[in-house]
Write an enzyme that holds these catalytic residues in place. Structure first.
Site, PDB file in Angstrom:
ATOM      1  NE  ARG A  77      10.040  58.710  20.091  1.00 22.86           N
ATOM      2  CZ  ARG A  77      11.024  59.597  20.540  1.00 22.86           C
ATOM      3  NH1 ARG A  77      10.914  59.792  21.771  1.00 22.86           N
ATOM      4  NH2 ARG A  77      12.060  59.596  19.949  1.00 22.86           N
ATOM      5  CE1 TYR A 205       4.113  59.746  14.625  1.00 21.75           C
ATOM      6  CE2 TYR A 205       4.870  59.490  17.002  1.00 21.75           C
ATOM      7  CZ  TYR A 205       5.149  59.502  15.285  1.00 21.75           C
ATOM      8  OH  TYR A 205       6.313  58.974  14.859  1.00 21.75           O
ATOM      9  CE  LYS A 214      10.911  54.384  19.654  1.00 26.97           C
ATOM     10  NZ  LYS A 214      12.293  53.929  19.103  1.00 26.97           N
ATOM     11  CG  HIS A 234      16.416  53.282  20.768  1.00 28.40           C
ATOM     12  ND1 HIS A 234      16.531  54.661  20.569  1.00 28.40           N
ATOM     13  CD2 HIS A 234      15.648  52.900  19.673  1.00 28.40           C
ATOM     14  CE1 HIS A 234      15.877  54.994  19.682  1.00 28.40           C
ATOM     15  NE2 HIS A 234      15.237  54.054  19.062  1.00 28.40           N
ATOM     16  CB  SER A 256      16.020  59.689  16.181  1.00 24.43           C
ATOM     17  OG  SER A 256      16.022  61.055  16.550  1.00 24.43           O
ATOM     18  CB  CYS A 258      22.148  58.079  13.259  1.00 22.27           C
ATOM     19  SG  CYS A 258      22.634  59.599  14.361  1.00 22.27           S
ATOM     20  CE  LYS A 260      17.870  51.927  16.541  1.00 17.35           C
ATOM     21  NZ  LYS A 260      16.824  52.296  16.925  1.00 17.35           N
ATOM     22  CG  ASP A 285      12.907  51.339  17.203  1.00 14.16           C
ATOM     23  OD1 ASP A 285      13.876  52.057  17.047  1.00 14.16           O
ATOM     24  OD2 ASP A 285      11.883  51.725  17.793  1.00 14.16           O
ATOM     25  NE  ARG A 385       8.176  57.970  12.170  1.00 12.42           N
ATOM     26  CZ  ARG A 385       9.114  57.636  13.182  1.00 12.42           C
ATOM     27  NH1 ARG A 385       9.331  56.102  13.221  1.00 12.42           N
ATOM     28  NH2 ARG A 385       9.540  58.411  14.049  1.00 12.42           N
ATOM     29  NE  ARG A 416      22.702  63.041  11.579  1.00  7.61           N
ATOM     30  CZ  ARG A 416      22.651  62.928  10.174  1.00  7.61           C
ATOM     31  NH1 ARG A 416      23.363  63.916   9.480  1.00  7.61           N
ATOM     32  NH2 ARG A 416      21.837  62.311   9.775  1.00  7.61           N
ATOM     33  N   GLY A 510      25.232  51.149   2.062  1.00  8.44           N
ATOM     34  CA  GLY A 510      25.687  49.710   1.968  1.00  8.44           C
ATOM     35  C   GLY A 510      27.173  49.487   2.146  1.00  8.44           C
ATOM     36  CG  ASN A 512      27.569  52.556   6.734  1.00 10.20           C
ATOM     37  OD1 ASN A 512      28.353  53.061   6.581  1.00 10.20           O
ATOM     38  ND2 ASN A 512      26.261  52.988   7.117  1.00 10.20           N
TER      39      ASN A 512
HETATM   40  C1  OXD Z   1      12.045  56.646  17.538  1.00 13.87           C
HETATM   41  C2  OXD Z   1      11.510  55.954  16.738  1.00 13.87           C
HETATM   42  O1  OXD Z   1      11.760  58.060  17.597  1.00 13.87           O
HETATM   43  O2  OXD Z   1      11.991  54.737  16.556  1.00 13.87           O
HETATM   44  O3  OXD Z   1      13.129  56.259  17.893  1.00 13.87           O
HETATM   45  O4  OXD Z   1      10.280  56.225  16.110  1.00 13.87           O
HETATM   46 MN    MN Z   2      13.631  54.284  17.603  1.00 12.40          MN
END
Ligand code: OXD
Ligand code: MN
Length: 601
Positions: A77, A205, A214, A234, A256, A258, A260, A285, A385, A416, A510, A512
């Site tokens: 992005r 991309y 997004k 998000h 990002s 972290c 997710k 996401d 990805r 973080r 796990g 967490n």
């Molecule tokens: C981001 C994604 O950049 O989910 O947050 O790709």
């Molecule tokens: Mn995202």
């Protein structure tokens, strides 16, 4: 009259007129409606393979999987080239790039002019959310890229059924994408929230061109959410199933890098699975949240698939994600293992392949791999990805397709932070929780270019995704609190505290689950907590460490609040609020002042 190669999927004048207007500008050779059928999808895959846009992978090992490489200058992005084009600059705010809509339309029209010449325009009718549900919103993306079509068919519900559900098209989101020359200097990802329009040019991309994600489901949807009284966030959504079969849902926002997707697909430790606990993934996401008739906040994942980061995904870090990618997946910019026509990325396993083509399409020399220069030396790009279907995820929730969504018990923010934030704390109430979200931050790691340990404030993990003024967005959070009689409790977590040598103290992944367990107990008033300057903190004994090689003292340390570093943070927050500008609600400043006073006591 506009001419289509196949039968138009709508007779909506609104939609047909718009397609005609766009087609007049970009001038395609052909226009094809995407109906979502197996036959058309397969034909497009075959065509993309014949031109080299896709490579078919080993059908026995990775059935119905394909590999794609983007241009080398087009791998992520581009926040610097992303614009919010509201009529006034103030409505976009200081955190967004802004362009005057008229100027932007003119500028981009010139770039789009004849850009589809010799190419096909694909018309993709798609839904964000379950078709026909109260949450659902509809869009059409026009694109000249088969890769985009095939990704959209995974990431969204798309095709003939959706076109039908769109009816006369009222309020649909108009998306135009052109690959053009993939020229960075003329790359634009522009949003016109007042016109329900997204224009993207000179990129191929995912995050810049899969306009449902997004661009629509966060930037445009956040704008619509404010207008219509709901929220686009998000956030991942997960369900914790108790041994008695009851399931409680949590949504969580993290910047990002972290973890997710890992948290969304978490496998609980043995101490929990033995008792019968399970975790189910609803989304990894994006969450759309609405107040239900019962006064609770209900959430859906508006997407249909995962656009996950490949590197680091493995049997241990996220077996569910790995399993999801084993069929029907498009891999982008990963390594291509020639011996068995499969894929490989850093962190998949220890068997770096000898005979491999890297993400740039060159022969990869694994002996040259340099952790400090991953982009140039790794097999897979660090932001490579997988685009995979949610329904292929072993832990996908049975509520994934429920048009009503799931009721949220807890909202979790996270960042973080090496020192400042404790493992977990609970906000005092919704207003304070909104403040906690607004001050979210992450420290840059050695993995990213630039200085290590620099704090980047990323409110609600939405910094790059709010489609309007961030100050107004804070106000929207506060306003929503008054509309949810039975609001979720709001928490903050930090999996990333380090010891003096820089090692992570908390095992994460796990484990967490142990923190989620405390969070859910708090939601049901089943456990006491200690009131501190920043919020409610667990008593160390209440974090379940059964089966963990960690002492209660260590947990105590993870839960400590260092007032001096918090006071330093307060200064950083003041500077950030000043940057957001004069639409930061007074309530947020009041919360900040109250925090400072509590810390100074
Ligand atoms: C981001 C994604 O950049 O989910 O947050 O790709
Ligand atoms: Mn995202």
């Amino acid at each position: 009259m506009i001419k289509f190669e196949n039968k138009a999927l709508t007779d909506s004048k609104l939609i047909l007129d718009w397609i005609e207007e766009m087609a007049d500008m970009v001038n395609p050779d052909k226009i094809v409606w995407i109906d979502g059928s197996e036959e058309q999808t397969q034909a497009l895959k075959d065509e993309a393979c014949s031109t080299g846009e896709l490579e078919k992978l080993n059908e026995e090992i990775l059935p119905n999987c394909y590999l794609h490489r983007t241009a080398i200058n087009d791998v992520a992005r581009v926040e610097g080239r992303t614009f919010i084009c509201t009529r006034t600059k103030e409505d976009a705010g200081n955190i967004n790039n802004w362009m005057d809509p008229k100027e932007c339309y003119e500028k981009l029209s010139k770039l789009y002019k004849n850009s589809y010449k010799g190419r096909t325009m694909y018309v993709i009718p798609y839904a964000m959310g379950q078709v026909g549900s109260d949450f659902a919103k509809y869009g059409i993306e026009l694109t000249d890229s088969i890769y985009v079509v095939l990704n959209m068919l995974i990431m969204t519900r798309a095709g003939a059924e959706v076109a039908k559900a769109m009816g006369n098209g009222e309020g649909f989101i108009k998306g135009l994408h052109a690959r053009k020359d993939i020229d960075e200097e003329n790359r634009y990802i522009c949003h016109f929230p007042e016109d329900n329009t997204i224009w993207s040019v000179n990129s191929g991309y995912g995050g810049n061109v899969l306009l449902g994600k997004k661009c629509f489901a966060l930037r445009i949807a956040s704008y619509l959410g404010r207008k219509e009284g709901w929220m686009a966030e998000h956030m991942l959504i997960l369900g914790v199933e108790y041994p008695n079969g009851e399931t409680k849902y949590i949504s969580a926002a993290f910047p990002s890098a972290c973890g997710k997707t890992n948290l969304a697909m978490l496998i609980p430790p043995k101490a929990y699975t033995e008792k019968g606990y399970k975790v189910w993934c609803v989304g990894d996401d994006i969450a759309w949240l609405r107040v239900g008739k019962d006064g609770r906040l209900w959430a859906i994942n508006p997407e249909n698939g995962f656009f996950g980061v490949a590197p680091g995904t493995n049997e241990k870090s996220n077996p569910n994600a790995l399993a999801t990618t084993m069929r029907d997946t498009i891999f982008t910019n990963v390594g291509h293992v020639l011996d068995d026509n499969t894929v490989w990325w850093e962190g998949l396993n220890d068997n770096a392949p000898d005979n491999c083509i890297n993400w740039k399409g060159e022969k990869w020399d694994k002996t040259k791999y340099d952790k400090k220069d991953k982009v140039n030396t790794s097999a897979a790009h660090p932001n490579s990805r997988f685009t995979a279907l949610a329904k292929n995820c072993p832990c996908i929730s049975k509520e994934f397709d429920n048009p009503a969504g799931v009721p949220i018990s807890a909202i979790v923010f996270g960042g973080r932070r090496a020192k400042t934030a404790p493992l977990v704390y609970q906000s005092f109430n919704w207003q304070h929780g909104s403040f906690v979200g607004s001050i979210m931050a992450s420290e840059t790691t050695a993995a990213a270019a630039g200085a290590v340990g620099v704090v980047r404030r990323d409110p609600m993990a939405m910094r790059p995704f709010v489609g309007y003024n961030m100050g107004d967005y804070f106000q929207h959070w506060l306003d929503m609190g008054h509309k949810i009689p039975n609001a979720p409790k709001i928490f903050h977590v930090n999996w990333f505290r380090t010891d003096d040598e820089g090692h992570f103290i908390w095992p994460g992944f796990g484990d967490n689950m142990r923190v989620l367990d405390w969070i859910l107990q708090r939601c049901e008033d089943k456990v006491e907590a200690r009131e501190t300057a920043i919020g409610y903190i667990p008593y160390a004994k209440d974090i379940n460490i059964d089966g963990l090689d960690i002492s209660v003292d260590t947990i105590e340390g993870l839960l400590s609040v260092d007032k001096a570093s918090w006071l330093e943070d307060v200064e950083n927050i003041k500077a950030f609020y000043a940057q957001v500008g004069d639409r930061v609600p007074k309530t947020m400043y009041d919360e900040l002042k109250a925090l400072e006073e509590r810390l100074s006591k």
